[in-house]
Design a protein around this motif. Structure first.
Motif, PDB file in Angstrom:
ATOM      1  N   LEU A  30      -7.758   4.988   7.024  1.00 16.33           N
ATOM      2  CA  LEU A  30      -6.295   4.327   6.594  1.00 16.33           C
ATOM      3  C   LEU A  30      -5.124   4.833   7.355  1.00 16.33           C
ATOM      4  O   LEU A  30      -4.657   3.821   8.121  1.00 16.33           O
ATOM      5  CB  LEU A  30      -5.398   4.523   5.378  1.00 16.33           C
ATOM      6  CG  LEU A  30      -6.729   4.096   3.812  1.00 16.33           C
ATOM      7  CD1 LEU A  30      -6.500   4.635   3.071  1.00 16.33           C
ATOM      8  CD2 LEU A  30      -7.371   2.915   4.124  1.00 16.33           C
ATOM      9  N   ASN A  45     -11.485   0.295  -1.813  1.00 10.04           N
ATOM     10  CA  ASN A  45     -11.758   0.093  -0.961  1.00 10.04           C
ATOM     11  C   ASN A  45     -11.137   0.637   0.664  1.00 10.04           C
ATOM     12  O   ASN A  45     -11.841   0.736   1.366  1.00 10.04           O
ATOM     13  CB  ASN A  45      -9.777  -0.731  -0.368  1.00 10.04           C
ATOM     14  CG  ASN A  45      -9.709  -2.021  -1.694  1.00 10.04           C
ATOM     15  OD1 ASN A  45     -10.716  -3.131  -1.724  1.00 10.04           O
ATOM     16  ND2 ASN A  45      -8.792  -2.605  -1.664  1.00 10.04           N
ATOM     17  N   ALA A  46     -10.222   1.860   0.610  1.00  4.81           N
ATOM     18  CA  ALA A  46     -10.602   3.400   1.040  1.00  4.81           C
ATOM     19  C   ALA A  46     -12.193   3.325   1.986  1.00  4.81           C
ATOM     20  O   ALA A  46     -12.546   3.489   3.467  1.00  4.81           O
ATOM     21  CB  ALA A  46      -9.924   4.193   0.425  1.00  4.81           C
ATOM     22  N   ARG A  85      -9.017  -8.931  -0.443  1.00  4.38           N
ATOM     23  CA  ARG A  85      -8.539  -7.911  -1.437  1.00  4.38           C
ATOM     24  C   ARG A  85      -8.749  -8.868  -2.472  1.00  4.38           C
ATOM     25  O   ARG A  85      -8.164  -8.787  -3.657  1.00  4.38           O
ATOM     26  CB  ARG A  85      -6.546  -7.792  -1.050  1.00  4.38           C
ATOM     27  CG  ARG A  85      -7.765  -6.624  -0.141  1.00  4.38           C
ATOM     28  CD  ARG A  85      -5.623  -6.665   0.355  1.00  4.38           C
ATOM     29  NE  ARG A  85      -5.911  -5.865   1.212  1.00  4.38           N
ATOM     30  CZ  ARG A  85      -5.137  -4.241   1.671  1.00  4.38           C
ATOM     31  NH1 ARG A  85      -5.557  -3.628   0.354  1.00  4.38           N
ATOM     32  NH2 ARG A  85      -5.599  -3.172   2.543  1.00  4.38           N
ATOM     33  N   GLU A 144      -4.849   3.565  -0.549  1.00  2.00           N
ATOM     34  CA  GLU A 144      -5.448   1.892  -1.604  1.00  2.00           C
ATOM     35  C   GLU A 144      -6.114   2.453  -2.237  1.00  2.00           C
ATOM     36  O   GLU A 144      -6.709   3.223  -2.557  1.00  2.00           O
ATOM     37  CB  GLU A 144      -6.265   1.965   0.335  1.00  2.00           C
ATOM     38  CG  GLU A 144      -7.223   1.063   0.077  1.00  2.00           C
ATOM     39  CD  GLU A 144      -5.903  -0.525  -0.168  1.00  2.00           C
ATOM     40  OE1 GLU A 144      -6.011  -0.719  -0.599  1.00  2.00           O
ATOM     41  OE2 GLU A 144      -6.742  -1.114   0.965  1.00  2.00           O
ATOM     42  N   ARG A 171       0.808  -0.578   0.299  1.00  2.00           N
ATOM     43  CA  ARG A 171       0.090  -0.146  -0.352  1.00  2.00           C
ATOM     44  C   ARG A 171       0.926   1.019  -0.021  1.00  2.00           C
ATOM     45  O   ARG A 171       0.904   2.200   0.451  1.00  2.00           O
ATOM     46  CB  ARG A 171      -1.189   0.071   1.019  1.00  2.00           C
ATOM     47  CG  ARG A 171      -2.629  -0.797   1.053  1.00  2.00           C
ATOM     48  CD  ARG A 171      -2.125  -1.665   0.913  1.00  2.00           C
ATOM     49  NE  ARG A 171      -2.157  -2.721   2.665  1.00  2.00           N
ATOM     50  CZ  ARG A 171      -1.701  -4.075   2.782  1.00  2.00           C
ATOM     51  NH1 ARG A 171      -2.273  -4.766   2.485  1.00  2.00           N
ATOM     52  NH2 ARG A 171      -2.917  -4.012   4.091  1.00  2.00           N
TER      53      ARG A 171
END
Length: 379
Positions: A367, A181-182, A220, A177, A146
């Motif tokens: 994050l 996903n964030a 993921r 990210e 990341r």
């Protein structure tokens, strides 16, 4: 900064809400003496505070909670142009914000973002607490650690060291990210879905993204590409389907994204503004109705496929507020219900939520918050 024991205490309080020392010891399977030691240290550092007394059988319990000024976290969204930079507290409350053009050149982009980071930190002042890190939500693929943008068609970047360059300019740790996903990690930490161990999130913008929390952790996929719902094939007659930017035809993005809806409206001679199109459909305009009906139907079928594959407790769908109550929202809900295998007493909840401009930036801030609260192995 914190030991594994500290992180376990913080994780429990963040995910489950205020708890007493006794409840923490029971939940974490630790001795009361160990919990008291960790809690005393965290209170001394200004991270935890004692809340109200709770009376029950025996001695009253003192509830513990996270201090709002324990730390602050920068969130940067490169999801769309303009870019958004926010400074958030440990509860996800935005303390300061900046909106700025999203530069295509990486170096110019990072310099502008670093200046915006300094500005939001200065605006929030000392009451915000020490800034613990920066999170970046970006379209495209990121490396396993990341730190590097491997490829982003929207940004035009390939193998760009986002974390390294931003960290050098700001002096803060940086975590990047994929934007979807964030978004779901922000929902898990700051949003109402945080107590759901299994849920999916889908957003409808110029593309369509999705992400999944399974057993409390972000899924993921083996190559980091889980959630590419936008490029799922939805058209059976691919030869006559619209081309997609990915090179294929008939992807969901070509039918149900905002860009696809606006394009269909222009081809029909209608206004391309989403709110105006939704109003026309509500007034009975047949072409507007057909465009939104087709887009909502395709997305509803895609959501049904998602539910069949992952069996989440709920699907959170973030979309333009004008589409929520329109025929688009009605039809997609119907199509999802019609195409999900029916089981007695079991149903995945579909939650439609209007998307806001800084939602991705708040997700990005999560994050950095997750690394601060839960440690390096948080996701």
């Amino acid at each position: 900064m914190f030991s594994a024991g500290h992180h376990r205490i913080l994780s429990a309080l963040t995910r489950l809400g205020p708890m007493s020392r006794t409840d923490l010891a029971r939940h974490l399977d630790l001795s009361k003496a160990s919990v008291s030691t960790f809690v005393r240290d965290l209170i001394g550092r200004g991270v935890l505070r004692e809340l109200e007394l709770v009376f029950g059988q025996g001695r009253p319990s003192v509830m513990l909670g996270l201090c709002s000024d324990a730390a602050s976290f920068v969130g940067i969204s490169l999801h769309a142009d303009p870019a958004t930079v926010v400074l958030a507290d440990p509860h996800g409350r935005v303390l300061a914000r900046r909106i700025l053009p999203r530069e295509a050149d990486p170096e110019r982009c990072f310099e502008a973002l670093a200046a915006a980071v300094a500005a939001v930190r200065q605006e929030a002042g000392v009451e915000a607490g020490e800034t613990a890190g920066i999170g970046v939500a970006q379209p495209g693929f990121v490396s396993r650690d990341r730190r590097i943008c491997l490829a982003s068609a929207a940004l035009g970047w390939v193998d760009v060291d986002v974390a390294g360059r931003l960290s050098a300019l700001t002096g803060l740790p940086v975590f990047i990210e994929n934007d979807a996903n964030a978004l779901i990690l922000g929902e898990q930490l700051f949003g109402p879905s945080g107590d759901c161990p299994d849920f999916s999130l889908v957003f409808v913008g110029d593309g369509i993204g999705s992400a999944h929390i399974i057993n409390g952790r972000l899924h993921r996929g083996h190559h980091g590409g889980a959630g590419e719902l936008s490029h799922s094939p939805i058209a059976f007659d691919s030869q006559n389907a619209l081309p997609c930017r990915c090179g294929n035809r008939g992807c969901l993005e070509t039918v149900s994204s905002l860009q696809a809806i606006r394009g269909a409206a222009r081809r029909a001679g209608l206004p391309a503004d989403i709110a105006t199109l939704a109003t026309l459909a509500a007034d009975g305009n047949p072409e507007a109705l057909a465009i939104l009906h087709r887009a909502g139907s395709a997305l509803g079928i895609a959501l049904a496929q998602l539910v069949q594959m992952f069996d989440p407790s709920q699907v959170v769908l973030m979309l333009d507020p004008a589409l929520k109550e329109s025929v688009f929202g009605i039809v997609l809900r119907q199509e999802m219900d019609n195409h999900v295998l029916r089981r007695s007493g079991v149903k995945t909840a579909l939650i439609l939520r209007g998307s806001e401009h800084e939602t991705f930036a708040t997700g990005a801030a999560s994050l950095a918050a997750q690394h601060y609260l839960f440690g390096s192995n948080c996701t």
